[in-house]
Design a protein around this motif. Structure first.
Motif, PDB file in Angstrom:
ATOM      1  N   HIS A  39       0.835  -1.214   0.000  1.00 17.50           N
ATOM      2  CA  HIS A  39       0.000   0.000   0.000  1.00 17.50           C
ATOM      3  C   HIS A  39       0.861   1.253   0.000  1.00 17.50           C
ATOM      4  CE1 HIS A  39       0.866  -0.041   4.342  1.00 17.50           C
ATOM      5  NE2 HIS A  39       0.558   1.243   4.340  1.00 17.50           N
ATOM      6  N   GLY A  40       2.087   1.119   0.428  1.00 19.08           N
ATOM      7  CA  GLY A  40       3.055   2.200   0.514  1.00 19.08           C
ATOM      8  C   GLY A  40       4.394   1.586   0.882  1.00 19.08           C
ATOM      9  N   GLY A  41       5.413   2.410   0.859  1.00 20.49           N
ATOM     10  CA  GLY A  41       6.740   1.890   1.172  1.00 20.49           C
ATOM     11  C   GLY A  41       7.405   1.274  -0.048  1.00 20.49           C
ATOM     12  N   ASP A  42       8.706   1.271  -0.038  1.00 18.42           N
ATOM     13  CA  ASP A  42       9.512   0.635  -1.075  1.00 18.42           C
ATOM     14  C   ASP A  42      10.764   0.096  -0.384  1.00 18.42           C
ATOM     15  OD1 ASP A  42      11.376   2.820  -0.784  1.00 18.42           O
ATOM     16  OD2 ASP A  42      10.169   3.992  -2.173  1.00 18.42           O
ATOM     17  N   PRO A  43      11.595  -0.688  -1.068  1.00 14.15           N
ATOM     18  CA  PRO A  43      12.744  -1.287  -0.389  1.00 14.15           C
ATOM     19  C   PRO A  43      13.635  -0.285   0.348  1.00 14.15           C
ATOM     20  CG  PRO A  43      12.409  -2.369  -2.478  1.00 14.15           C
ATOM     21  CD  PRO A  43      11.447  -1.219  -2.443  1.00 14.15           C
ATOM     22  N   ALA A  44      13.952   0.848  -0.296  1.00 15.65           N
ATOM     23  CA  ALA A  44      14.821   1.834   0.350  1.00 15.65           C
ATOM     24  C   ALA A  44      14.148   2.439   1.579  1.00 15.65           C
ATOM     25  CB  ALA A  44      15.196   2.935  -0.646  1.00 15.65           C
ATOM     26  N   THR A  45      12.857   2.707   1.490  1.00 20.30           N
ATOM     27  CA  THR A  45      12.128   3.269   2.625  1.00 20.30           C
ATOM     28  C   THR A  45      12.028   2.262   3.764  1.00 20.30           C
ATOM     29  OG1 THR A  45      10.842   4.693   1.147  1.00 20.30           O
ATOM     30  CG2 THR A  45       9.946   4.310   3.346  1.00 20.30           C
ATOM     31  N   MET A  46      11.763   1.007   3.428  1.00 12.77           N
ATOM     32  CA  MET A  46      11.707  -0.043   4.451  1.00 12.77           C
ATOM     33  C   MET A  46      13.035  -0.139   5.196  1.00 12.77           C
ATOM     34  SD  MET A  46       9.647  -2.825   2.135  1.00 12.77           S
ATOM     35  CE  MET A  46       9.866  -4.239   3.205  1.00 12.77           C
ATOM     36  N   LEU A  47      14.135  -0.113   4.443  1.00 15.66           N
ATOM     37  CA  LEU A  47      15.457  -0.220   5.058  1.00 15.66           C
ATOM     38  C   LEU A  47      15.746   0.977   5.958  1.00 15.66           C
ATOM     39  CD1 LEU A  47      18.120  -1.776   5.264  1.00 15.66           C
ATOM     40  CD2 LEU A  47      18.898  -0.580   3.196  1.00 15.66           C
ATOM     41  N   ALA A  48      15.472   2.166   5.475  1.00 16.70           N
ATOM     42  CA  ALA A  48      15.723   3.369   6.272  1.00 16.70           C
ATOM     43  C   ALA A  48      14.860   3.394   7.526  1.00 16.70           C
ATOM     44  CB  ALA A  48      15.454   4.613   5.420  1.00 16.70           C
ATOM     45  N   THR A  49      13.614   2.964   7.404  1.00 17.86           N
ATOM     46  CA  THR A  49      12.718   2.977   8.561  1.00 17.86           C
ATOM     47  C   THR A  49      13.150   1.961   9.599  1.00 17.86           C
ATOM     48  OG1 THR A  49      10.912   3.613   7.072  1.00 17.86           O
ATOM     49  CG2 THR A  49      10.305   2.872   9.269  1.00 17.86           C
ATOM     50  N   CYS A  50      13.562   0.781   9.150  1.00 21.58           N
ATOM     51  CA  CYS A  50      14.034  -0.240  10.100  1.00 21.58           C
ATOM     52  C   CYS A  50      15.290   0.222  10.827  1.00 21.58           C
ATOM     53  CB  CYS A  50      14.293  -1.560   9.370  1.00 21.58           C
ATOM     54  SG  CYS A  50      12.795  -2.456   8.909  1.00 21.58           S
ATOM     55  N   ARG A  51      16.188   0.871  10.107  1.00 25.82           N
ATOM     56  CA  ARG A  51      17.408   1.407  10.750  1.00 25.82           C
ATOM     57  C   ARG A  51      17.047   2.462  11.800  1.00 25.82           C
ATOM     58  NH1 ARG A  51      20.432   2.017   5.423  1.00 25.82           N
ATOM     59  NH2 ARG A  51      21.863   0.252   5.324  1.00 25.82           N
ATOM     60  N   ALA A  52      16.161   3.365  11.410  1.00 31.60           N
ATOM     61  CA  ALA A  52      15.787   4.448  12.322  1.00 31.60           C
ATOM     62  C   ALA A  52      15.071   3.910  13.557  1.00 31.60           C
ATOM     63  CB  ALA A  52      14.904   5.459  11.589  1.00 31.60           C
ATOM     64  N   ALA A  53      14.217   2.915  13.375  1.00 36.10           N
ATOM     65  CA  ALA A  53      13.520   2.309  14.513  1.00 36.10           C
ATOM     66  C   ALA A  53      14.513   1.594  15.425  1.00 36.10           C
ATOM     67  CB  ALA A  53      12.452   1.340  14.006  1.00 36.10           C
ATOM     68  N   ARG A  54      15.431   0.859  14.831  1.00 38.33           N
ATOM     69  CA  ARG A  54      16.464   0.178  15.615  1.00 38.33           C
ATOM     70  C   ARG A  54      17.259   1.162  16.459  1.00 38.33           C
ATOM     71  NH1 ARG A  54      21.494  -1.009  12.171  1.00 38.33           N
ATOM     72  NH2 ARG A  54      21.485   1.259  12.490  1.00 38.33           N
ATOM     73  N   ASP A  55      17.670   2.261  15.868  1.00 33.61           N
ATOM     74  CA  ASP A  55      18.504   3.237  16.563  1.00 33.61           C
ATOM     75  C   ASP A  55      17.785   3.881  17.742  1.00 33.61           C
ATOM     76  OD1 ASP A  55      20.449   2.685  14.716  1.00 33.61           O
ATOM     77  OD2 ASP A  55      20.150   4.518  13.538  1.00 33.61           O
ATOM     78  N   ARG A  56      16.463   3.892  17.700  1.00 34.32           N
ATOM     79  CA  ARG A  56      15.676   4.528  18.773  1.00 34.32           C
ATOM     80  C   ARG A  56      15.026   3.519  19.710  1.00 34.32           C
ATOM     81  NH1 ARG A  56      16.177   7.260  14.386  1.00 34.32           N
ATOM     82  NH2 ARG A  56      16.313   9.542  14.364  1.00 34.32           N
ATOM     83  N   GLY A  57      15.315   2.252  19.503  1.00 30.74           N
ATOM     84  CA  GLY A  57      14.754   1.218  20.370  1.00 30.74           C
ATOM     85  C   GLY A  57      13.258   1.024  20.183  1.00 30.74           C
ATOM     86  N   VAL A  58      12.775   1.339  18.981  1.00 32.93           N
ATOM     87  CA  VAL A  58      11.351   1.181  18.681  1.00 32.93           C
ATOM     88  C   VAL A  58      11.120  -0.192  18.065  1.00 32.93           C
ATOM     89  CG1 VAL A  58       9.420   2.062  17.305  1.00 32.93           C
ATOM     90  CG2 VAL A  58      11.015   3.656  18.400  1.00 32.93           C
ATOM     91  N   VAL A  59      10.120  -0.907  18.553  1.00 31.63           N
ATOM     92  CA  VAL A  59       9.810  -2.245  18.056  1.00 31.63           C
ATOM     93  C   VAL A  59       9.202  -2.154  16.659  1.00 31.63           C
ATOM     94  CG1 VAL A  59       8.321  -4.263  18.428  1.00 31.63           C
ATOM     95  CG2 VAL A  59       9.541  -3.239  20.352  1.00 31.63           C
ATOM     96  N   ILE A  60       9.585  -3.092  15.785  1.00 28.82           N
ATOM     97  CA  ILE A  60       9.130  -3.097  14.392  1.00 28.82           C
ATOM     98  C   ILE A  60       7.997  -4.105  14.195  1.00 28.82           C
ATOM     99  CG2 ILE A  60       9.799  -3.625  12.014  1.00 28.82           C
ATOM    100  CD1 ILE A  60      12.654  -2.718  12.795  1.00 28.82           C
ATOM    101  N   GLY A  61       6.938  -3.654  13.533  1.00 28.93           N
ATOM    102  CA  GLY A  61       5.840  -4.528  13.141  1.00 28.93           C
ATOM    103  C   GLY A  61       5.610  -4.425  11.650  1.00 28.93           C
ATOM    104  N   ALA A  62       5.072  -5.482  11.051  1.00 29.44           N
ATOM    105  CA  ALA A  62       4.789  -5.494   9.614  1.00 29.44           C
ATOM    106  C   ALA A  62       3.386  -4.959   9.362  1.00 29.44           C
ATOM    107  CB  ALA A  62       4.916  -6.913   9.072  1.00 29.44           C
ATOM    108  N   HIS A  63       3.318  -3.885   8.579  1.00 29.61           N
ATOM    109  CA  HIS A  63       2.036  -3.255   8.254  1.00 29.61           C
ATOM    110  C   HIS A  63       1.586  -3.803   6.899  1.00 29.61           C
ATOM    111  CE1 HIS A  63      -1.032  -0.530   9.256  1.00 29.61           C
ATOM    112  NE2 HIS A  63      -0.655   0.509   8.541  1.00 29.61           N
TER     113      HIS A  63
END
Length: 252
Positions: A39-63
């Motif tokens: 519905h949104g997102g692309d490989p580069a955006t997914m990668l950047a978002t996962c990195r940013a979430a990791r760096d802030r200790g935010v848990v990742i879920g699949a939308h």
């Protein structure tokens, strides 16, 4: 101390099309529902978002969503259960691989848009989603609406289910969301969302669009990242919950 999860839909930009301020939102939430490209997102955006979430200790879920980029996943698609099962697995696998590449992991699943609303009542599509999650190698939770078909489907398959509520969406008296096409369905920072969040978290109730107060069971509160004032809402909600003695903590 009482705790509650604060989740947000993120990583929904696609190519040259930018949506939301993911960086600012990640400073205020505990769980990130990351778009998986349907519905949104692309490989580069997914990668950047996962990195940013990791760096802030935010848990990742699949939308996860219907295959509907043009409609942002907000149009119902009468997809066969077997195809929906495969689509959900595909999206989960893609995001899990991206998250693993940056030293993180997917911990839960949250359906998006029309799929989210459809599996509140559609037993077949709910079963397809629950089956996909149950067959995934990692044990994942599903985030969704209370007393729904997807909650029942998860219970039958021993898939952990977490009830959520929406601070920026209006509710009907039966506990379901007011359809987006109706006036007053989407709320903003000026609509008392911070006080609404505290009421949900502390008292387990919500005021409906008709002014009634009805019970609401939720372990996670959602603020949509694509709202124009999403960051202001997230900041206000976090501050109000903290002031009320409620700690923001991921459920997964």
């Amino acid at each position: 101390m009482r705790t509650i999860d604060l989740n947000c839909d993120l990583g929904e930009s696609f190519g040259a099309w930018s949506m939301g301020d993911d960086t600012a939102m990640l400073e205020n939430v505990s769980s990130a529902n990351v778009a998986c490209g349907f519905h949104g997102g692309d490989p580069a955006t997914m990668l950047a978002t996962c990195r940013a979430a990791r760096d802030r200790g935010v848990v990742i879920g699949a939308h996860v969503s219907y295959r509907d980029l043009a409609g942002f996943g907000r149009r119902f698609i009468d997809v066969a259960p077997a195809d929906l099962h495969a689509d959900v697995l595909y999206q989960l696998s893609a995001l899990a691989g991206v998250a693993a590449s940056v030293g993180s992991e997917v911990r839960y699943v949250k359906p998006h848009g029309a799929l989210y609303n459809r599996i509140v009542t559609d037993e077949q599509q709910a079963a397809a989603v629950a089956d996909a999650v149950a067959s995934f190698p990692a044990r994942l939770s599903v985030l969704g609406l209370a007393d729904s078909a997807i909650e029942r489907a998860c219970a039958r398959r021993d898939v952990p289910f977490v009830r959520e509520a929406f601070i920026d969406r209006a509710y009907l008296a039966d506990g379901t969301l007011v359809p987006r096409g109706m006036p007053g369905a989407v709320l903003g920072a000026a609509d008392g969302v911070a006080e609404r969040a505290v009421l949900m978290a502390a008292e387990g109730v919500v005021r409906t669009i008709d002014g009634e107060t009805v019970p609401l069971s939720a372990a996670s509160l959602c603020v949509h990242g694509d709202s124009p004032d999403a960051v202001a809402m997230a900041v206000a909600v976090r501050a109000a919950l903290t002031a009320a003695g409620i700690e923001i903590e991921a459920f997964a």
